[in-house]
Design a protein around this motif. Structure first.
Motif, PDB file in Angstrom:
ATOM      1  N   MET A  38      -5.469   2.908   3.088  1.00 10.73           N
ATOM      2  CA  MET A  38      -5.510   3.480   2.134  1.00 10.73           C
ATOM      3  C   MET A  38      -5.179   4.974   2.308  1.00 10.73           C
ATOM      4  O   MET A  38      -4.600   5.903   1.425  1.00 10.73           O
ATOM      5  CB  MET A  38      -6.770   3.519   1.278  1.00 10.73           C
ATOM      6  CG  MET A  38      -7.145   1.869   0.755  1.00 10.73           C
ATOM      7  SD  MET A  38      -8.456   1.460  -0.574  1.00 10.73           S
ATOM      8  CE  MET A  38      -9.587   1.321   0.877  1.00 10.73           C
ATOM      9  N   GLY A  45      -4.863   4.710  -7.014  1.00  8.65           N
ATOM     10  CA  GLY A  45      -4.891   4.009  -7.129  1.00  8.65           C
ATOM     11  C   GLY A  45      -7.026   3.630  -6.781  1.00  8.65           C
ATOM     12  O   GLY A  45      -7.004   4.056  -5.668  1.00  8.65           O
ATOM     13  N   ASN A  46      -7.606   3.097  -7.655  1.00  9.45           N
ATOM     14  CA  ASN A  46      -9.103   2.920  -7.312  1.00  9.45           C
ATOM     15  C   ASN A  46      -9.663   1.581  -8.704  1.00  9.45           C
ATOM     16  O   ASN A  46      -9.327   1.361  -9.695  1.00  9.45           O
ATOM     17  CB  ASN A  46      -9.897   4.686  -7.611  1.00  9.45           C
ATOM     18  CG  ASN A  46     -11.646   3.828  -6.507  1.00  9.45           C
ATOM     19  OD1 ASN A  46     -11.434   3.696  -6.612  1.00  9.45           O
ATOM     20  ND2 ASN A  46     -12.147   5.228  -7.551  1.00  9.45           N
ATOM     21  N   HIS A  47     -10.531   1.253  -7.705  1.00  8.96           N
ATOM     22  CA  HIS A  47     -11.116   0.279  -8.263  1.00  8.96           C
ATOM     23  C   HIS A  47     -12.414   0.675  -8.008  1.00  8.96           C
ATOM     24  O   HIS A  47     -13.118   0.565  -7.740  1.00  8.96           O
ATOM     25  CB  HIS A  47     -11.059  -1.079  -9.064  1.00  8.96           C
ATOM     26  CG  HIS A  47     -10.259  -1.430  -6.733  1.00  8.96           C
ATOM     27  ND1 HIS A  47     -12.282  -2.458  -6.438  1.00  8.96           N
ATOM     28  CD2 HIS A  47      -9.372  -1.749  -6.010  1.00  8.96           C
ATOM     29  CE1 HIS A  47     -11.493  -2.572  -4.954  1.00  8.96           C
ATOM     30  NE2 HIS A  47     -10.330  -2.437  -4.841  1.00  8.96           N
ATOM     31  N   HIS A  93      -8.995  -5.507 -10.232  1.00  7.46           N
ATOM     32  CA  HIS A  93      -7.716  -4.930 -10.052  1.00  7.46           C
ATOM     33  C   HIS A  93      -7.281  -6.761  -9.357  1.00  7.46           C
ATOM     34  O   HIS A  93      -8.369  -7.790  -9.755  1.00  7.46           O
ATOM     35  CB  HIS A  93      -8.361  -4.326  -8.292  1.00  7.46           C
ATOM     36  CG  HIS A  93      -9.727  -5.204  -7.816  1.00  7.46           C
ATOM     37  ND1 HIS A  93     -10.817  -5.910  -8.244  1.00  7.46           N
ATOM     38  CD2 HIS A  93      -9.591  -5.556  -5.924  1.00  7.46           C
ATOM     39  CE1 HIS A  93     -11.744  -5.849  -7.498  1.00  7.46           C
ATOM     40  NE2 HIS A  93     -10.829  -6.317  -5.876  1.00  7.46           N
ATOM     41  N   TYR A 109      -3.826  -4.227  -5.833  1.00  5.09           N
ATOM     42  CA  TYR A 109      -3.496  -3.273  -7.038  1.00  5.09           C
ATOM     43  C   TYR A 109      -4.934  -2.961  -8.144  1.00  5.09           C
ATOM     44  O   TYR A 109      -5.714  -3.948  -8.393  1.00  5.09           O
ATOM     45  CB  TYR A 109      -2.392  -3.269  -8.087  1.00  5.09           C
ATOM     46  CG  TYR A 109      -1.147  -4.047  -7.170  1.00  5.09           C
ATOM     47  CD1 TYR A 109      -0.614  -2.439  -6.979  1.00  5.09           C
ATOM     48  CD2 TYR A 109      -0.886  -5.493  -6.439  1.00  5.09           C
ATOM     49  CE1 TYR A 109       0.684  -3.274  -6.359  1.00  5.09           C
ATOM     50  CE2 TYR A 109       0.197  -4.680  -6.124  1.00  5.09           C
ATOM     51  CZ  TYR A 109       1.599  -4.167  -5.717  1.00  5.09           C
ATOM     52  OH  TYR A 109       1.998  -4.421  -5.517  1.00  5.09           O
ATOM     53  N   GLN A 110      -4.733  -1.766  -9.300  1.00  7.63           N
ATOM     54  CA  GLN A 110      -5.561  -1.867  -9.541  1.00  7.63           C
ATOM     55  C   GLN A 110      -5.292  -1.811 -11.762  1.00  7.63           C
ATOM     56  O   GLN A 110      -4.121  -2.083 -11.455  1.00  7.63           O
ATOM     57  CB  GLN A 110      -6.462  -0.466  -9.765  1.00  7.63           C
ATOM     58  CG  GLN A 110      -7.248   0.243 -10.572  1.00  7.63           C
ATOM     59  CD  GLN A 110      -7.054   1.919 -11.225  1.00  7.63           C
ATOM     60  OE1 GLN A 110      -6.769   2.837 -10.561  1.00  7.63           O
ATOM     61  NE2 GLN A 110      -8.247   2.139 -12.451  1.00  7.63           N
ATOM     62  N   VAL A 134      -3.824   0.539  -5.045  1.00  9.60           N
ATOM     63  CA  VAL A 134      -4.495   0.639  -4.364  1.00  9.60           C
ATOM     64  C   VAL A 134      -4.780   0.379  -2.943  1.00  9.60           C
ATOM     65  O   VAL A 134      -5.178   1.350  -2.284  1.00  9.60           O
ATOM     66  CB  VAL A 134      -6.422   0.114  -4.460  1.00  9.60           C
ATOM     67  CG1 VAL A 134      -7.459   0.738  -3.985  1.00  9.60           C
ATOM     68  CG2 VAL A 134      -6.007   0.117  -6.032  1.00  9.60           C
TER      69      VAL A 134
END
Length: 209
Positions: A38, A45-47, A93, A109-110, A134
């Protein structure tokens, strides 16, 4: 029955991943390629930690028996049990598994919605959602599937697998052959120059004092 994911590094170059159901199996050994973290990719992206991922698989996971088995193992290993005490009661996500060139490619993916929307999107409003990568990214090259945990009868062996040692040996051989061809060409050129000397140039020294 427990799921384990031990990593094995050899020669500080090659990374292997085991996926095993303990204690009875099955298990699979992968060579891990194309790892991108990352931090390296600078993904936006973030979750939330502890939220449950949605698992998605490309359609070709259902074409052969060994891919069907690997899909079931991935579901059992990466899927969070519904109602687990440490999981959040929603999904934010997506784990995407795709088979390309007999390798499993992983993306994370978020699930994002516009900032002006409410925190909870109504069921069926997929057009308002977008996917933001992400990370991390990696590629899994299956080597063998075993009937037991870290061993036992071989259920599948990848006929296209070439070990990193073989690849490095071939690259070294190609480089050696390229160097040898350069030496031979240089030798031939030198022998040609010796056997075909140039005629003396009568004007070579006319500008010298």
């Amino acid at each position: 029955m427990h799921s384990v994911l031990p990593l094995q590094c050899r020669k500080h170059l090659d990374l292997y991943l085991w996926m095993a159901k303990c204690p009875n199996g099955p298990s699979v050994k992968f060579l891990v390629n194309a790892v991108h973290t990352m931090e390296e990719l600078k993904l936006t992206g973030n979750h939330l930690k502890g939220s449950r991922p949605i698992l998605t698989f490309s359609a070709n996971f259902d074409k052969d028996s060994h891919w069907i088995l690997l899909k079931e193992m991935l579901i059992q290993i990466f899927g969070t049990p519904k109602g687990h005490q440490k999981s959040k009661p929603y999904h934010d996500h997506v784990f995407a598994f795709s088979i390309v060139d007999d390798h499993i490619w992983f993306r994370n993916y978020q699930i994002a919605v516009p900032h002006n929307e409410s925190d909870k999107v109504p069921r069926g409003s997929l057009e308002k959602m977008t996917l933001v990568e992400v990370g991390p990214r990696f590629c899994l090259n299956p080597i063998k599937i075993f009937g037991g945990s870290f061993g036992g009868p071989t259920l599948y062996e990848n006929p296209f697998y070439v070990s990193p040692n073989q690849i490095r040996a071939l690259q070294k051989k190609q480089k050696t052959g390229k160097y040898a061809r350069k030496v031979k060409a240089k030798t031939r050129r030198k022998m040609h120059e010796l056997s075909n000397p140039l005629e003396p140039d009568e004007f070579a020294d006319m500008w010298k004092e």
